[in-house]
Write a protein that holds these residues in place. Structure first.
Motif, PDB file in Angstrom:
ATOM      1  N   ASP A  92      57.486  35.644  59.272  1.00 25.36           N
ATOM      2  CA  ASP A  92      58.148  34.358  59.479  1.00 25.36           C
ATOM      3  C   ASP A  92      58.924  34.446  60.792  1.00 25.36           C
ATOM      4  N   ASP A 110      62.484  35.546  60.489  1.00 22.71           N
ATOM      5  CA  ASP A 110      62.689  36.976  60.235  1.00 22.71           C
ATOM      6  C   ASP A 110      62.471  37.783  61.506  1.00 22.71           C
ATOM      7  N   SER A 146      55.075  41.859  58.451  1.00 25.78           N
ATOM      8  CA  SER A 146      55.319  42.327  57.097  1.00 25.78           C
ATOM      9  C   SER A 146      54.417  43.511  56.771  1.00 25.78           C
ATOM     10  N   HIS A 159      51.953  41.744  51.777  1.00 26.94           N
ATOM     11  CA  HIS A 159      53.187  41.009  51.475  1.00 26.94           C
ATOM     12  C   HIS A 159      52.840  39.712  50.764  1.00 26.94           C
ATOM     13  N   ARG A 201      63.217  42.779  57.691  1.00 28.82           N
ATOM     14  CA  ARG A 201      63.140  42.253  56.331  1.00 28.82           C
ATOM     15  C   ARG A 201      62.343  40.959  56.363  1.00 28.82           C
ATOM     16  N   CYS A 202      61.462  40.768  55.394  1.00 28.85           N
ATOM     17  CA  CYS A 202      60.558  39.605  55.379  1.00 28.85           C
ATOM     18  C   CYS A 202      60.750  38.803  54.102  1.00 28.85           C
ATOM     19  N   ARG A 203      60.978  37.519  54.253  1.00 27.93           N
ATOM     20  CA  ARG A 203      61.177  36.627  53.111  1.00 27.93           C
ATOM     21  C   ARG A 203      59.854  36.364  52.405  1.00 27.93           C
ATOM     22  N   PRO A 204      59.892  35.875  51.157  1.00 24.88           N
ATOM     23  CA  PRO A 204      58.658  35.584  50.426  1.00 24.88           C
ATOM     24  C   PRO A 204      57.856  34.454  51.067  1.00 24.88           C
ATOM     25  N   GLU A 246      58.899  30.742  50.465  1.00 31.19           N
ATOM     26  CA  GLU A 246      59.952  30.162  51.298  1.00 31.19           C
ATOM     27  C   GLU A 246      59.397  29.716  52.653  1.00 31.19           C
ATOM     28  N   THR A 247      58.544  30.544  53.238  1.00 31.83           N
ATOM     29  CA  THR A 247      57.959  30.187  54.542  1.00 31.83           C
ATOM     30  C   THR A 247      57.142  28.906  54.434  1.00 31.83           C
ATOM     31  N   ASP A 289      59.439  25.714  53.563  1.00 38.47           N
ATOM     32  CA  ASP A 289      60.257  25.282  54.694  1.00 38.47           C
ATOM     33  C   ASP A 289      59.402  24.690  55.815  1.00 38.47           C
TER      34      ASP A 289
END
Length: 322
Positions: free
Chosen positions: A187, A190, A211, A215, A281-284, A287-288, A291
């Motif tokens: 993302d 991130d 990621s 991931h 760190r990578c968000r799920p 969420e990507t 958003d």
């Protein structure tokens, strides 16, 4: 921190500017002034490809510089050289495309020590490698952030936006398999957080900034995107051999997707242990995607220096009918 972003209004550069302003950093952006800047930044205007185009940067001092330039790498060296002695850290947004690709022998686990393309390569990979060389003219720590697939709000390449619009349209939808095919991406937000963290800690050298492989998967990616866009699409999982036999081009006509094999190993199965040990760190993926859908305009911006993406609806229907 005092942050200078060479760019700062597009995809990754905008994410860096957004986060830096939100953190309370003093942010300067330098670009051609073609897009509206993030609120709260100081704007310097210039065309770095033109004679005298860097004049606005001849004075000033910064703790960190982030350069998101993606074309001819020679201009990266000009900026890095000009900023010598006036900045503490230089991050260049490079690409994992700089790694040499061998279709006959490319195994998972590519890391920062893997062989690179020729510096004479005339295409995108060569531009990025020459940009890496140019960044080295800076006289302080230089981070070479080798990203891969980048997703998130303000994406102007069109990969995730194309899928979201296609899934919103609904109906039977060609879903390239296999369902559990691992994906590796980052993302943009991130990536921005990592670049600012790297500047603060003095991280330098090449780093694969995506990621971990898996991931998410192709199955999760399209299932989540279908749900986020209203559940109208009926995913029809299709074997890679069928897709390739139909002459459909991976990555371009079906963005994000590459069939299992050497190229998929290179783009979606790389070694990212250095980046994650350094704090990435990578968000799920949920969420990507959510958003990006919340941001996405009816006509998302499309970079003119990249190919138009997506599969023609009539061709998709023809393949599904078979």
């Amino acid at each position: 921190m005092r942050i200078l972003i060479l760019g700062g209004t597009g995809f990754v550069g905008r994410a860096v500017a957004d986060l830096a302003v939100a953190r309370g950093d003093t942010v300067t952006v330098f670009n051609r002034g073609r897009r509206s800047p993030v609120g709260g930044v100081h704007v310097l205007t210039g065309d770095r490809t033109a004679p005298g185009g860097l004049d606005a940067l001849r004075t000033g001092e910064w703790d960190a510089v982030v350069d998101t330039w993606s074309a001819d790498g020679q201009v990266v060296g000009a900026a890095a050289g000009l900023l010598r002695g006036r900045a503490g850290h230089f991050s260049y947004m490079s690409s994992r495309s700089v790694y040499r690709f061998d279709d006959d022998d490319h195994q998972p686990g590519l890391d920062e020590t893997s062989p690179l393309v020729s510096v004479e390569d005339p295409d995108y990979a060569g531009h990025k490698l020459r940009g890496e060389h140019g960044a080295q003219t800076f006289d302080g720590p230089v981070l070479l952030a080798r990203a891969g697939l980048i997703l998130g709000p303000h994406e102007d390449v069109g990969r995730l936006p194309w899928w979201l619009h296609r899934l919103r349209r609904g109906g039977p939808t060609l879903a390239p398999g296999p369902h559990d095919l691992p994906l590796q991406y980052i993302d943009a937000r991130d990536l921005a957080a990592f670049l600012l963290h790297a500047a603060a800690t003095g991280l330098q050298g090449p780093v694969n900034t995506v990621s971990r492989s898996g991931h998410t998967t192709m199955g999760e990616f399209l299932t989540v995107a279908t749900e986020v866009t209203g559940g109208r699409a009926q995913l029809r999982w299709t074997d890679p051999a069928t897709i390739l036999a139909a002459g459909i081009e991976p990555w371009i006509q079906l963005p994000v997707w590459l069939p299992p094999g050497p190229l998929h190993n290179m783009l979606h199965c790389g070694d990212v242990s250095r980046a994650h040990a350094a704090g990435l760190r990578c968000r799920p993926i949920t969420e990507t995607i959510a958003d990006t859908w919340a941001w996405l305009p009816d006509q998302p911006p499309q970079r003119t220096d990249r190919p138009t993406l997506g599969l023609d609806p009539h061709r998709e229907a023809h393949v599904l009918a078979q």
